[in-house]
Design a protein around this motif. Sequence first.
Motif, PDB file in Angstrom:
ATOM      1  N   TYR A 194       0.845  -1.191   0.000  1.00 49.80           N
ATOM      2  CA  TYR A 194       0.000   0.000   0.000  1.00 49.80           C
ATOM      3  C   TYR A 194       0.875   1.233   0.000  1.00 49.80           C
ATOM      4  N   LEU A 195       0.251   2.356  -0.327  1.00 48.41           N
ATOM      5  CA  LEU A 195       0.933   3.643  -0.344  1.00 48.41           C
ATOM      6  C   LEU A 195      -0.016   4.690   0.216  1.00 48.41           C
ATOM      7  N   THR A 196       0.474   5.521   1.125  1.00 49.84           N
ATOM      8  CA  THR A 196      -0.312   6.648   1.628  1.00 49.84           C
ATOM      9  C   THR A 196       0.479   7.921   1.394  1.00 49.84           C
ATOM     10  N   SER A 197      -0.235   8.998   1.126  1.00 51.08           N
ATOM     11  CA  SER A 197       0.407  10.278   0.885  1.00 51.08           C
ATOM     12  C   SER A 197      -0.439  11.377   1.516  1.00 51.08           C
ATOM     13  N   GLU A 198       0.183  12.140   2.417  1.00 56.11           N
ATOM     14  CA  GLU A 198      -0.527  13.182   3.154  1.00 56.11           C
ATOM     15  C   GLU A 198      -0.417  14.510   2.433  1.00 56.11           C
ATOM     16  N   GLY A 199      -1.476  15.296   2.497  1.00 56.74           N
ATOM     17  CA  GLY A 199      -1.455  16.590   1.836  1.00 56.74           C
ATOM     18  C   GLY A 199      -2.509  17.529   2.388  1.00 56.74           C
ATOM     19  N   ASN A 200      -2.862  18.510   1.565  1.00 56.21           N
ATOM     20  CA  ASN A 200      -3.871  19.497   1.942  1.00 56.21           C
ATOM     21  C   ASN A 200      -4.882  19.616   0.800  1.00 56.21           C
ATOM     22  N   GLU A 201      -5.694  20.642   0.838  1.00 56.38           N
ATOM     23  CA  GLU A 201      -6.746  20.804  -0.177  1.00 56.38           C
ATOM     24  C   GLU A 201      -6.178  20.863  -1.587  1.00 56.38           C
ATOM     25  N   PRO A 240      -9.336  17.961  -8.735  1.00 57.26           N
ATOM     26  CA  PRO A 240     -10.469  18.901  -8.760  1.00 57.26           C
ATOM     27  C   PRO A 240     -11.834  18.241  -8.606  1.00 57.26           C
ATOM     28  N   ASP A 241     -12.056  17.085  -9.222  1.00 57.42           N
ATOM     29  CA  ASP A 241     -13.372  16.454  -9.123  1.00 57.42           C
ATOM     30  C   ASP A 241     -13.670  15.968  -7.702  1.00 57.42           C
ATOM     31  N   ILE A 242     -12.669  15.479  -7.003  1.00 59.39           N
ATOM     32  CA  ILE A 242     -12.859  15.042  -5.610  1.00 59.39           C
ATOM     33  C   ILE A 242     -13.147  16.260  -4.727  1.00 59.39           C
ATOM     34  N   ARG A 243     -12.365  17.316  -4.902  1.00 61.07           N
ATOM     35  CA  ARG A 243     -12.558  18.536  -4.114  1.00 61.07           C
ATOM     36  C   ARG A 243     -13.974  19.079  -4.325  1.00 61.07           C
ATOM     37  N   GLU A 244     -14.428  19.136  -5.575  1.00 59.01           N
ATOM     38  CA  GLU A 244     -15.776  19.647  -5.866  1.00 59.01           C
ATOM     39  C   GLU A 244     -16.856  18.780  -5.232  1.00 59.01           C
ATOM     40  N   SER A 245     -16.686  17.461  -5.278  1.00 53.01           N
ATOM     41  CA  SER A 245     -17.672  16.559  -4.666  1.00 53.01           C
ATOM     42  C   SER A 245     -17.789  16.805  -3.170  1.00 53.01           C
ATOM     43  N   VAL A 246     -16.653  16.931  -2.500  1.00 49.60           N
ATOM     44  CA  VAL A 246     -16.659  17.130  -1.051  1.00 49.60           C
ATOM     45  C   VAL A 246     -17.198  18.514  -0.707  1.00 49.60           C
ATOM     46  N   LYS A 247     -16.723  19.543  -1.408  1.00 48.10           N
ATOM     47  CA  LYS A 247     -17.155  20.910  -1.105  1.00 48.10           C
ATOM     48  C   LYS A 247     -18.631  21.139  -1.431  1.00 48.10           C
ATOM     49  N   SER A 248     -19.203  20.371  -2.367  1.00 48.16           N
ATOM     50  CA  SER A 248     -20.626  20.534  -2.667  1.00 48.16           C
ATOM     51  C   SER A 248     -21.494  20.050  -1.499  1.00 48.16           C
ATOM     52  N   ILE A 249     -20.988  19.119  -0.714  1.00 49.89           N
ATOM     53  CA  ILE A 249     -21.726  18.618   0.449  1.00 49.89           C
ATOM     54  C   ILE A 249     -21.365  19.419   1.702  1.00 49.89           C
ATOM     55  N   TYR A 250     -20.082  19.668   1.887  1.00 49.46           N
ATOM     56  CA  TYR A 250     -19.587  20.362   3.081  1.00 49.46           C
ATOM     57  C   TYR A 250     -19.112  21.764   2.692  1.00 49.46           C
ATOM     58  N   TYR A 251     -20.011  22.544   2.133  1.00 45.57           N
ATOM     59  CA  TYR A 251     -19.671  23.862   1.593  1.00 45.57           C
ATOM     60  C   TYR A 251     -19.253  24.862   2.670  1.00 45.57           C
ATOM     61  N   ASP A 252     -19.682  24.641   3.923  1.00 45.98           N
ATOM     62  CA  ASP A 252     -19.317  25.571   4.986  1.00 45.98           C
ATOM     63  C   ASP A 252     -18.119  25.088   5.812  1.00 45.98           C
ATOM     64  N   HIS A 253     -17.415  24.076   5.325  1.00 43.39           N
ATOM     65  CA  HIS A 253     -16.234  23.532   6.006  1.00 43.39           C
ATOM     66  C   HIS A 253     -14.976  23.828   5.202  1.00 43.39           C
ATOM     67  N   GLN A 254     -13.857  23.906   5.901  1.00 39.40           N
ATOM     68  CA  GLN A 254     -12.552  24.045   5.259  1.00 39.40           C
ATOM     69  C   GLN A 254     -11.889  22.665   5.239  1.00 39.40           C
ATOM     70  N   ILE A 255     -11.242  22.314   4.147  1.00 40.05           N
ATOM     71  CA  ILE A 255     -10.482  21.072   4.074  1.00 40.05           C
ATOM     72  C   ILE A 255      -9.132  21.338   4.748  1.00 40.05           C
ATOM     73  N   THR A 256      -8.854  20.585   5.827  1.00 38.85           N
ATOM     74  CA  THR A 256      -7.646  20.834   6.606  1.00 38.85           C
ATOM     75  C   THR A 256      -6.541  19.824   6.350  1.00 38.85           C
ATOM     76  N   PHE A 257      -6.891  18.613   5.937  1.00 40.95           N
ATOM     77  CA  PHE A 257      -5.883  17.562   5.777  1.00 40.95           C
ATOM     78  C   PHE A 257      -6.436  16.489   4.845  1.00 40.95           C
ATOM     79  N   THR A 258      -5.570  15.940   3.995  1.00 42.31           N
ATOM     80  CA  THR A 258      -5.994  14.864   3.100  1.00 42.31           C
ATOM     81  C   THR A 258      -4.980  13.731   3.151  1.00 42.31           C
ATOM     82  N   THR A 259      -5.461  12.532   2.952  1.00 42.94           N
ATOM     83  CA  THR A 259      -4.598  11.365   2.815  1.00 42.94           C
ATOM     84  C   THR A 259      -5.063  10.584   1.601  1.00 42.94           C
TER      85      THR A 259
END
Length: 177
Positions: free
Chosen positions: A106-113, A118-137
């Motif tokens: 397996y491989l994991t990679s940590e990051g930010n918004e 772009p398609d993943i970010r749009e999907s998440v932000k369309s549901i959680y529009y009032d939240h900030q993305i703080t961390f991604t894996t």
Amino acid sequence: MKKLHSFQFMMAFATMLLAGQTYAQNFSPYNEENPLPKYLRYWHLLNSETANYPEISNMALQAFKNDFSNVSEVHWSIVENKYMARFTYKNRITRCLFDNKGQIVYLTSEGNEKSLPPDIRESVKSIYYDHQITFTTELHIMNNTAWIINLENKTSLVTVKVVDGEVIEIGNFCKSK
């Protein structure tokens, strides 16, 4: 069908592991006050071209060199007879577990918004529009990719996973007032 169940099990396990550790502190290397367990040892690769690491499988080292060129801060450890490389790749902390034959488990990679496609970010932000993305894996297991994403607003912390474009909430915590 069995492969699908294996993938779902691995994703569920990885999700629980990552969700529990996402807000935790990073693991610190060995020092006298914080010794490593006996089964976990670190080797610092100062120059992967000339270094000799007899404890690390030659096939794992070769696979690493083939898959990840121009990386920095590489650390190797042995975990349950497999070889974990922890390194910085494309400005992201990345961990890759190799078996004895040099295959990636397996491989994991940590990051930010900005690390999100772009398609993943749009999907998440369309549901959680009032939240900030703080961390991604980003998680790769068995030729499949999943994202574990932490979001935050004034009142809550939310963790979601995204697999095949589907956003699934796996944690929702209220902040104390």
